[in-house]
Design a protein around this motif. Structure first.
Motif, PDB file in Angstrom:
ATOM      1  N   LYS B 169      26.113  78.553  69.680  1.00 48.44           N
ATOM      2  CA  LYS B 169      25.431  79.483  70.584  1.00 48.44           C
ATOM      3  C   LYS B 169      26.372  79.920  71.698  1.00 48.44           C
ATOM      4  N   ARG B 170      27.024  78.934  72.320  1.00 49.84           N
ATOM      5  CA  ARG B 170      27.947  79.299  73.395  1.00 49.84           C
ATOM      6  C   ARG B 170      29.104  80.092  72.831  1.00 49.84           C
ATOM      7  N   ASN B 173      27.995  83.728  71.805  1.00 48.51           N
ATOM      8  CA  ASN B 173      27.659  84.549  72.970  1.00 48.51           C
ATOM      9  C   ASN B 173      28.860  84.825  73.860  1.00 48.51           C
ATOM     10  N   THR B 174      29.754  83.882  74.016  1.00 45.55           N
ATOM     11  CA  THR B 174      30.957  84.180  74.803  1.00 45.55           C
ATOM     12  C   THR B 174      31.876  85.124  74.037  1.00 45.55           C
TER      13      THR B 174
END
Lengths: 474, 340
Positions: B169-170, B173-174
């Motif tokens: 997820k991180r 999204n980054t």
């Protein structure tokens, strides 16, 4: 007051001037949603925000890393007037992960904007099986008054420009250890107390004078754990010490190591240095700048910081320091930092970040110089960047400028711009480059002569027709 | 036939010692029937260089080629990423990315590729559809992750899969934020899918994905030799993009990695997969955006999708030629729509 006491007071004052580096650092509490509270370092023109690292397992490593990187960055730019670093940490008693939830990068950028900072550095840390895994991110904040990073060839008769457009960096995972991060020498900034636990309310177990060197073995939140002897440890709060890099890299050369941090001091060792050396001490000397005491075999001596390359904990610190230097037009120092980023050991940085660092390195080597002083091989970093990101129009535009000013090959420059347009026919930067190059090619000026663009006028006109480029009037 | 199917199924789950070296071989099968597919066009890319002439599978669906005997130079062979694309009319394209030293190349799963028919997807049973109803994504911007199956003792599967999702997820999204796409394309959600799926990239996986209105379905397997704990683990991941846009058919991506055991903490695995998954998420989001733009006749949205694809393309390195191929195909489709 007796003469002797007055003399001692002067010496102490002088000592404190010699020890304290220039630093503009401050700490704020990390806030979610709309940032509020005081704007710090208001008189400092160029600032970054370093946020405490996310630490999902709540081991405390995130807090320690925030402090460490903040202090290392302050060291890295300690000789740069008008530059400062802000640490954003979780308020006491709160966990950063609870505050940030999913908005970590947006929260960090929001705080940087609120604090009128140009850069925001943040990340996430986890510990497993005695290893520390770190993800680090950097955002450069857009400044409407500034075009960002551009490579500009300027003359009274015209200019051409290519942008280095990347502003967000997801650095590669770094796997390291607590020992590699925190084990280092520290130098006290003033007379300080040492505590039994990481709190000023804990028992005092000792005191040291200003300028003392302490051996740090670990970190606990914002406190360094220092070794008193083989069996005893103590705590010192990070603001009480300067944090030198643990090692410096030295390019092969003849060096004179000094007895004390001054050019005119006696030489303790004259030798060839080449490689990596541990840092024993650090001192900022008024009018002399920053000095490191390094260990060479069993001996040690002082070297001027500008003659060696410090190696900080994370490559991201070098990249951030390079950005500071570039903004301040200290291009030689910027080139050094980007080189350190690119040569970080044991890290396979992504093609994108390597390409950006190479472009900034290349730009640092060209900027501020007269075209006649530029080495023909100076376009090489741009060529390497193209190989890493072969589908990026900006990479070809930058190499085009490199071909014009370094390798003096206008044919290759035009080919690169053509390639940029083939990748993105609407690319504004490439169209502007064609327009500017064509304008120069039509004139009889020193710039036209030195770039030899008139030789490529037909090719440039063909590009202009093919991509329907409107010409700027210069 | 049932015995054959069972054997095929078992092939996915048994750690299969693979032939080392630059020999690439395997079989292409129809994902639904399991029948071998002949005349599948195979294109090989190494260091951004493509093998010519392209190869085709035989009547038995088999393919075999030795990279060292092709157009690639010794310098090319020093790379550690091979892109192999499979295409056949009437089937969704598939790409396999194999990572590892060419001289020690291993083909997990015996190099089996399952290709899906474009038309006539598997229909889920009413019970299966009901089970998925509550998970359905309203925005269509959800990646569903089927838990990786781990055929290796000593690894905590639940913890691994939980950590994988949070790191993904991180990471994704980054990645979107880094290319400037996040604000417009929106947050991407990553949800677990506790459903027994043989493979994310099969007909069934795609049918499940469509029922969920998923952006993509992701799954994988980890296996290794239990006897030798020092031996690296084979990690095979699948990324099946679910939305389609007009005539553009996004691929199913298979990624094979050999990883040392200590890299199998999720943060290490995330590092290996992040860029591929970030790039494919941008591709998936762009397909969704293009589909919605065509439905609403929204030229602005088409241009926006175009800009994000170009932004993603700028990130690509020489080893990302297959992804660039997909991006270029979608860009071509967008340009043709914009000309209308």
């Amino acid at each position: 007051m007796s003469m002797r006491m007055r003399l001692m007071a002067c010496v102490m004052l002088l000592s404190s001037c010699m020890i304290l580096p220039v630093w503009a650092g401050d700490i704020i509490a990390f806030q979610h949603e709309t940032p509020r509270g005081p704007q710090v370092l208001q008189n400092v023109g160029l600032k970054s925000v370093i946020a405490e690292f996310l630490d999902p397992a709540d081991t405390g490593i995130g807090k320690s890393l925030g402090y460490l990187l903040w202090r290392e960055t302050l060291t890295a730019i300690s000789d740069q007037a008008g530059a400062g670093v802000i640490l954003a940490r979780a308020p006491e008693g709160q966990r950063l992960t609870d505050i940030l939830a999913q908005d970590y990068h947006r929260a960090a950028v929001a705080i940087a904007l609120y604090q009128k900072s140009r850069m925001a550095l943040w990340g996430a840390a986890s510990e497993e099986d005695a290893k520390v895994h770190l993800n680090t991110y950097l955002t450069l904040i857009d400044d409407p008054a500034n075009t960002g990073f551009s490579l500009v060839l300027k003359s009274p008769s015209g200019s051409i420009e290519a942008q280095i457009p990347r502003t967000r960096f997801n650095f590669e995972l770094v796997t390291t250890t607590r020992k590699a991060l925190f084990e280092r020498n520290l130098v006290t900034r003033r007379s300080v107390k040492l505590y039994k636990a990481p709190s000023t309310r804990a028992e005092v177990v000792g005191a040291v004078a200003a300028g003392a060197v302490l051996n740090a073995v670990d970190m606990d939140g914002g406190w360094f754990v220092v070794k008193l002897d083989a069996h005893r440890r103590a705590y010192i709060e990070n603001s009480q010490v300067d944090v030198p890099p643990s090692i410096v890299d030295v390019d092969r050369g003849q060096f004179e190591l000094k007895e004390r941090p001054a050019r005119r001091a006696a030489t303790v060792l004259k030798t060839v240095l080449d490689g990596r050396y541990p840092v024993q001490n650090m001192r900022y000397v008024d009018t002399e700048g920053l000095w490191y005491q390094i260990g060479v075999g069993e001996k040690k001596g002082w070297v001027w910081a500008g003659s060696v390359r410090p190696r900080f904990s994370l490559p991201a610190v070098h990249f951030l320091a390079g950005i500071y230097r570039f903004y301040d037009r200290r291009y030689k120092d910027a080139a050094r930092e980007f080189s350190q980023f690119l040569t970080a050991p044991d890290i396979e940085e992504s093609n994108v970040n390597r390409a950006a660092a190479l472009q900034l390195l290349g730009a640092s080597r060209l900027m501020g110089r007269h075209i006649s002083q530029i080495d023909p091989s100076a376009y090489a970093p741009f060529a390497e960047a193209v190989a890493l990101t072969p589908y990026d129009p900006a990479a070809y535009q930058l190499r085009a400028i490199g071909h014009l000013v370094a390798s003096r090959n206008p044919g290759e420059a035009v080919a690169d711009v053509a390639k940029a347009l083939s990748l993105d026919k609407d690319n504004r930067g490439a169209k502007k480059l064609v327009s500017d190059m064509l304008a120069i090619s039509k004139r009889n000026t020193p710039l036209s002569s030195i770039t030899r663009l008139p030789e490529q006028r037909q090719e440039l006109e063909a590009l202009q027709m093919q991509y329907r480029i409107q010409l700027d009037i210069q | 036939m049932a015995v054959c199917r069972l054997m095929l199924l078992l092939l996915f789950f048994l750690p299969i010692p693979a032939t080392a070296g630059s020999l690439i071989q395997g079989t292409v099968l129809d994902a639904r029937s399991g029948a071998p597919l002949r005349d599948v066009l195979i294109e090989v890319e190494l260091s951004g260089k493509r093998q010519t002439p392209p190869l085709r599978t035989g009547a038995d669906g088999r393919y075999a080629f030795d990279l060292s005997k092709m157009v690639f130079t010794p310098v090319d062979l020093k790379t550690d990423v091979v892109n192999i694309s499979f295409s056949k009319e009437g089937y969704r394209p598939a790409t396999r990315i194999i990572r590892g030293k060419i001289s020690e190349l291993v083909m997990p799963d015996n190099g089996v590729i399952k290709m899906q028919l474009v038309a006539g997807a598997t229909v889920l049973s009413p019970e299966e559809a009901a089970q998925l109803k509550s998970l359905r994504s309203a925005s269509g911007r959800t990646l569903f992750v089927v838990p990786y199956t781990i055929q290796q003792s000593g690894l905590d599967a639940d913890r691994f899969n939980g950590d994988l999702r949070s790191h993904l997820k991180r990471g994704i999204n980054t990645h979107l934020q880094a290319i400037g796409a996040q604000a417009a394309l929106g947050e991407v959600a990553i949800e677990p899918l506790s459903l027994k799926l043989e493979s994310a990239g099969t007909d069934k996986g795609r049918a499940v994905g469509m029922e969920l209105n998923a952006l993509a379905v992701i799954g994988g397997r980890i296996f290794g030799q239990e006897i030798d704990e020092r031996a690296p683990l084979e990690v095979t991941s699948e990324f099946a993009i679910i939305p389609v846009a007009g005539s553009f058919l996004p691929w199913t991506l298979f990624v094979d990695d050999r990883l040392p055991r200590n890299m199998l903490q999720s943060s290490g695995l995330y590092k290996r997969l992040n860029k591929i998954w970030g790039g494919n998420t941008v591709l998936a989001l762009s397909v969704l955006e293009v589909r919605q733009a065509i439905e609403k006749n929204d030229r602005l949205a088409l241009n926006r999708a175009r800009s994000y694809l170009l932004a993603e393309k700028k990130e690509a390195g020489p080893e990302d030629a297959s992804l660039v191929q997909q991006i270029d195909a979608l860009l071509g489709f967008i340009d043709s729509e914009l000309k209308k």
